[in-house]
Structure formats: structure tokens, C-alpha cells
Design an enzyme around this catalytic site. Sequence first.
Site, mmCIF file in Angstrom:
data_model
loop_
_atom_site.group_PDB
_atom_site.id
_atom_site.type_symbol
_atom_site.label_atom_id
_atom_site.label_comp_id
_atom_site.label_asym_id
_atom_site.label_seq_id
_atom_site.Cartn_x
_atom_site.Cartn_y
_atom_site.Cartn_z
ATOM 1 N N GLU A 1 -1.859 4.909 6.193
ATOM 2 C CA GLU A 1 -3.085 4.968 6.995
ATOM 3 C C GLU A 1 -2.796 5.091 8.492
ATOM 4 O OE1 GLU A 1 -6.220 2.383 5.639
ATOM 5 O OE2 GLU A 1 -5.356 2.312 3.635
ATOM 6 N N LYS B 1 -1.613 -1.891 12.304
ATOM 7 C CA LYS B 1 -0.380 -1.577 11.555
ATOM 8 C C LYS B 1 0.490 -0.604 12.366
ATOM 9 C CE LYS B 1 0.770 -2.694 7.985
ATOM 10 N NZ LYS B 1 1.531 -3.902 7.546
ATOM 11 N N TYR C 1 -7.617 -1.892 11.373
ATOM 12 C CA TYR C 1 -6.499 -2.172 10.458
ATOM 13 C C TYR C 1 -5.353 -1.201 10.718
ATOM 14 C CZ TYR C 1 -3.642 -1.786 6.227
ATOM 15 O OH TYR C 1 -2.577 -1.690 5.358
HETATM 16 P P1 NAD Z 1 -2.610 -8.765 0.685
HETATM 17 O O1 NAD Z 1 -3.777 -8.880 1.591
HETATM 18 O O2 NAD Z 1 -2.808 -8.842 -0.788
HETATM 19 O O3 NAD Z 1 -1.540 -9.912 1.057
HETATM 20 C C1 NAD Z 1 -1.213 -10.243 2.374
HETATM 21 C C2 NAD Z 1 -0.430 -11.551 2.339
HETATM 22 O O4 NAD Z 1 -0.044 -11.894 3.669
HETATM 23 C C3 NAD Z 1 -1.236 -12.749 1.803
HETATM 24 O O5 NAD Z 1 -0.459 -13.491 0.902
HETATM 25 C C4 NAD Z 1 -1.545 -13.550 3.053
HETATM 26 O O6 NAD Z 1 -1.707 -14.949 2.794
HETATM 27 C C5 NAD Z 1 -0.334 -13.268 3.912
HETATM 28 N N1 NAD Z 1 -0.591 -13.425 5.346
HETATM 29 C C6 NAD Z 1 -1.622 -12.900 6.070
HETATM 30 N N2 NAD Z 1 -1.505 -13.252 7.356
HETATM 31 C C7 NAD Z 1 -0.387 -14.014 7.451
HETATM 32 C C8 NAD Z 1 0.269 -14.659 8.531
HETATM 33 N N3 NAD Z 1 -0.221 -14.612 9.781
HETATM 34 N N4 NAD Z 1 1.414 -15.318 8.274
HETATM 35 C C9 NAD Z 1 1.926 -15.387 7.014
HETATM 36 N N5 NAD Z 1 1.343 -14.806 5.960
HETATM 37 C C10 NAD Z 1 0.203 -14.122 6.181
HETATM 38 O O7 NAD Z 1 -1.884 -7.432 1.107
HETATM 39 P P2 NAD Z 1 -1.125 -6.343 0.209
HETATM 40 O O8 NAD Z 1 -2.116 -5.394 -0.326
HETATM 41 O O9 NAD Z 1 -0.185 -7.034 -0.690
HETATM 42 O O10 NAD Z 1 -0.311 -5.585 1.337
HETATM 43 C C11 NAD Z 1 0.981 -6.024 1.715
HETATM 44 C C12 NAD Z 1 1.498 -5.132 2.811
HETATM 45 O O11 NAD Z 1 1.537 -3.777 2.350
HETATM 46 C C13 NAD Z 1 0.623 -5.125 4.064
HETATM 47 O O12 NAD Z 1 1.462 -5.099 5.187
HETATM 48 C C14 NAD Z 1 -0.169 -3.837 3.965
HETATM 49 O O13 NAD Z 1 -0.492 -3.340 5.243
HETATM 50 C C15 NAD Z 1 0.826 -2.943 3.239
HETATM 51 N N6 NAD Z 1 0.232 -1.865 2.411
HETATM 52 C C16 NAD Z 1 -0.701 -2.162 1.458
HETATM 53 C C17 NAD Z 1 -1.209 -1.143 0.665
HETATM 54 C C18 NAD Z 1 -2.206 -1.414 -0.452
HETATM 55 O O14 NAD Z 1 -2.688 -0.468 -1.068
HETATM 56 N N7 NAD Z 1 -2.514 -2.668 -0.762
HETATM 57 C C19 NAD Z 1 -0.796 0.181 0.865
HETATM 58 C C20 NAD Z 1 0.152 0.444 1.876
HETATM 59 C C21 NAD Z 1 0.650 -0.593 2.626
HETATM 60 P P1 TYD Z 2 -9.799 0.538 -0.258
HETATM 61 O O1 TYD Z 2 -9.373 0.036 -1.588
HETATM 62 O O2 TYD Z 2 -10.550 -0.373 0.656
HETATM 63 O O3 TYD Z 2 -8.488 1.104 0.440
HETATM 64 P P2 TYD Z 2 -8.350 1.970 1.827
HETATM 65 O O4 TYD Z 2 -9.630 2.000 2.533
HETATM 66 O O5 TYD Z 2 -7.341 1.162 2.557
HETATM 67 O O6 TYD Z 2 -7.874 3.311 1.399
HETATM 68 O O7 TYD Z 2 -10.692 1.832 -0.466
HETATM 69 C C1 TYD Z 2 -10.191 2.959 -1.167
HETATM 70 C C2 TYD Z 2 -11.263 4.036 -1.138
HETATM 71 O O8 TYD Z 2 -12.413 3.564 -1.854
HETATM 72 C C3 TYD Z 2 -11.743 4.338 0.263
HETATM 73 O O9 TYD Z 2 -12.010 5.741 0.359
HETATM 74 C C4 TYD Z 2 -13.025 3.549 0.399
HETATM 75 C C5 TYD Z 2 -13.573 3.548 -1.019
HETATM 76 N N1 TYD Z 2 -14.363 2.346 -1.372
HETATM 77 C C6 TYD Z 2 -15.644 2.485 -1.925
HETATM 78 O O10 TYD Z 2 -16.148 3.608 -2.129
HETATM 79 N N2 TYD Z 2 -16.347 1.349 -2.245
HETATM 80 C C7 TYD Z 2 -15.836 0.095 -2.027
HETATM 81 O O11 TYD Z 2 -16.544 -0.920 -2.321
HETATM 82 C C8 TYD Z 2 -14.528 -0.030 -1.472
HETATM 83 C C9 TYD Z 2 -13.921 -1.388 -1.227
HETATM 84 C C10 TYD Z 2 -13.822 1.129 -1.158
#
Ligand code: NAD
Ligand code: TYD
Length: 339
Positions: free
Chosen positions: A125, A151, A147
Site C-alpha cells: 500500500e 508505513k 495507514y
Molecule cells: P494486526 O493488526 O493483526 O497485528 C498487529 C500486532 O501489533 C498486534 O498484535 C498488536 O497488539 C501489535 N501492536 C500494535 N501496536 C503495537 C505497539 N506500539 N507495540 C507493540 N505491539 C504493537 O496486523 P497484521 O495484519 O498481522 O499485520 C502485521 C504487519 O504486516 C503490519 O506491519 C502490517 O502493516 C503488515 N502488512 C499486513 C498486511 C495484511 O494484509 N494484513 C499486508 C501487508 C503488510
Molecule cells: P481491507 O481488508 O480493509 O484491506 P486494505 O484496505 O488494506 O486493502 O479491504 C480490502 C478491500 O475490501 C478494500 O478494497 C476495501 C474493501 N472493503 C469493503 O468493501 N468492505 C469492508 O467492510 C471492508 C473492511 C473492506
Amino acid sequence: MRLVVTGGAGFIGSNFVRHVLATHPDDRVVNLDRLTYAGNPANLADVERDARYSFVKGDICDGALVRDVIRDADAVVNFAACSHVDRSLVEPDEFLRTDIFGVHTLLEAVRELKVPRFVQISTDEVYGSVERGSSRETDPLRPTNPYSASKAGGDHLALAYWSTYRVPSLITRSSNNFGPYQYPEKVIPLFITNALEDRPLPLYGDGRNVRDWLYVLDNCAAIDLVLRKGKDGEVYNIGGGHEVENIVLTREILRLTRKPETLIQPVKDRPGHDRRYAVDSRKVHQLGWAPKHPFGRALEATVDWYREHAAWWTPLKSGELRTWYEQQYGAHSGRGETP
Ligand code: NAD
Ligand code: TYD
């Protein structure tokens, strides 16, 4: 390897801790996590008693604690972040604090204690919306929401610490993950659990936004490879190679949950909603990675997991998440009722 994983109680971090313990018998993992609403000790209940694993509750912005925890580490892998775009639109301060200042705090500690490796987990992103083609690691960052902007700030700092101080930073930028233990605010677990509960699926805008879906275990394998074989100061894109429009994804979830398409509820679009993300992953492929879980089967396995783990997600949806939706959209709005 003595690893410190930060944010290991969240979705990707907990899958990564489990992956490391299962695939590297000699590794030890310390998990530093603040346990925000998204951090859940239940995500790692099955490894709690493993002598190679330990947990420290704390904040990555707490420099003294961070120094204590990472003192003898061979590597720090930072998953800790505020990670949900919709929340960043209404409470950006916490995103800037954790995703920028938290990364800075970790980098300072890694620099001072000369930890040999720092992996920053980032996201596709940061490149912003990509109408055509795919983003290369060298492309400029054009984040469009708090967000992705925070990042991007973390990424810039990690690379700046490499250029300036030779802090051995590496960055992974993956596409959207899905799989077990994902907090049910993100689209796939939200839609699966809403469907299972016969609640509406709030589809933003025209439903034609595109995301490239990556199964979380494939991402964990890629991160592990970058951690062990990646080159200092380098960025690695990790794409699932499976682009889907949200409406297509929604219909597929309804098919797998055997629910009617009348559950689809078109709602107002997310402000600044990025149309499409796509990354060029040739660099991590050259390192020796390829996704092993085809999208269709992984989505089916994910639906099955949520079906079988209602005890994990039901309290989340009736507790913090319901309160959050009610604060944002009102107790009686269509969306207020979705969790
Ligand atoms: P998540 O929100 O499920 O988990 C985040 C974790 O970080 C939680 O356990 C939370 O308690 C901890 N946390 C938050 N703030 C904190 C702080 N100040 N100190 C210590 N711990 C803290 O997130 P996720 O989906 O597992 O994502 C993990 C990483 O991967 C993130 O950096 C996110 O930007 C990146 N990422 C996520 C996705 C996705 O699709 N979920 C995709 C690409 C990158
Ligand atoms: P999301 O899972 O929030 O991931 P990101 O925005 O980080 O890609 O959303 C994925 C896609 O789904 C995004 O295009 C937004 C859409 N979306 C909905 O249409 N409805 C919802 O309630 C949510 C949470 C996301």
C-alpha cells in the site's frame, strides 16, 4: 537464531512465530507485543508451553524495554503496527506513533546494540494505487491514507538508517494477506463471519477495487527467506499473484459459505479508496520463493477455519469491534450492525 518478533500476537506475526518454531528447531523466539485490540494471546496458545518461545507485553515505542528485549538477539522482525486503513481515517495519531515512531525506536536500539539484522514488515500500500502494471521495489512511494503514509514513513526510516549508519535493515512489502487468526475487521474474515451469521456484507463503492491476495503462510515463508538470505538495505515485494475484484471475492465467499447474494449490502465508498494494488515480485522469486497455496483452496481452507473457530472470533465481534463500529457509524446504522 535468537529472534525477537514484535507484534507477534497479531495475525501475520502469530502465523510467523508458529512457522519459525515449526521449521527451525534450533531457533528461539521472543514475542514483544503491546496487545492492542488486534493482539490476542489466544493466537499463540498452541506454542505457549514451547520452551523456545517467550512473550513480553510491551510497546515498541518504549526504548528502555526494547533495549532489554533485543539485547542478545540475532535479528528483530517488526510486525507491530496499527494495520487497518478504516481506523487510520478516524484515529491517525496512533498510526503515526506506532508505525513511524515505533520503527524509529526499534532502529535506534538495533543501532546501539549492533543487532545483526532488522526486518521491517511493510505493505504494497506504500506505493499507492496502481492503475496499470505493477510496482517495483525502486518505485517512488505515493501513499494515500494515514495507514499507508505512516508505513511509508517507517520504510523511509529503515532505509535511511541503512544508508546513514549501516543498520542492517531489510524491508518486505507484501500484498493483502488472508488466512487463520486475521482480526474480523479486514474484508475476508469480516465477510466470512458476517455470512456465517447471516449478516449483511458491506461492500464499499462499486465493488470493483482490486487486491492481490496472498495466503498468510506463503507470506511467512517469504519473510523467513528474506530474514535468512536477503541482502542488507534491500526491499522485497511479496505478491500473491492473484488479483481479484472485491465483488468477485464477495461472491466467492458467499458461495463457499452457501449463503445468498442478497446478503451483499452496497455501502458508501471509503474516502480515498485505492483502486488497485499490484507488486512485481521477481526479486523475492529470484531469492527462491514462490507461493505454494493456490488461492481457491486457501480461501476454502480459510472459510473452514472460521467455521470451526467461532469461539475465537465471536467474542471479538461482539466486543471491541462492535463498539468501534457503533462509535463510527451509530448503533442503528446498517454498518453498526454488521459485526
Ligand atoms: P494486526 O493488526 O493483526 O497485528 C498487529 C500486532 O501489533 C498486534 O498484535 C498488536 O497488539 C501489535 N501492536 C500494535 N501496536 C503495537 C505497539 N506500539 N507495540 C507493540 N505491539 C504493537 O496486523 P497484521 O495484519 O498481522 O499485520 C502485521 C504487519 O504486516 C503490519 O506491519 C502490517 O502493516 C503488515 N502488512 C499486513 C498486511 C495484511 O494484509 N494484513 C499486508 C501487508 C503488510
Ligand atoms: P481491507 O481488508 O480493509 O484491506 P486494505 O484496505 O488494506 O486493502 O479491504 C480490502 C478491500 O475490501 C478494500 O478494497 C476495501 C474493501 N472493503 C469493503 O468493501 N468492505 C469492508 O467492510 C471492508 C473492511 C473492506
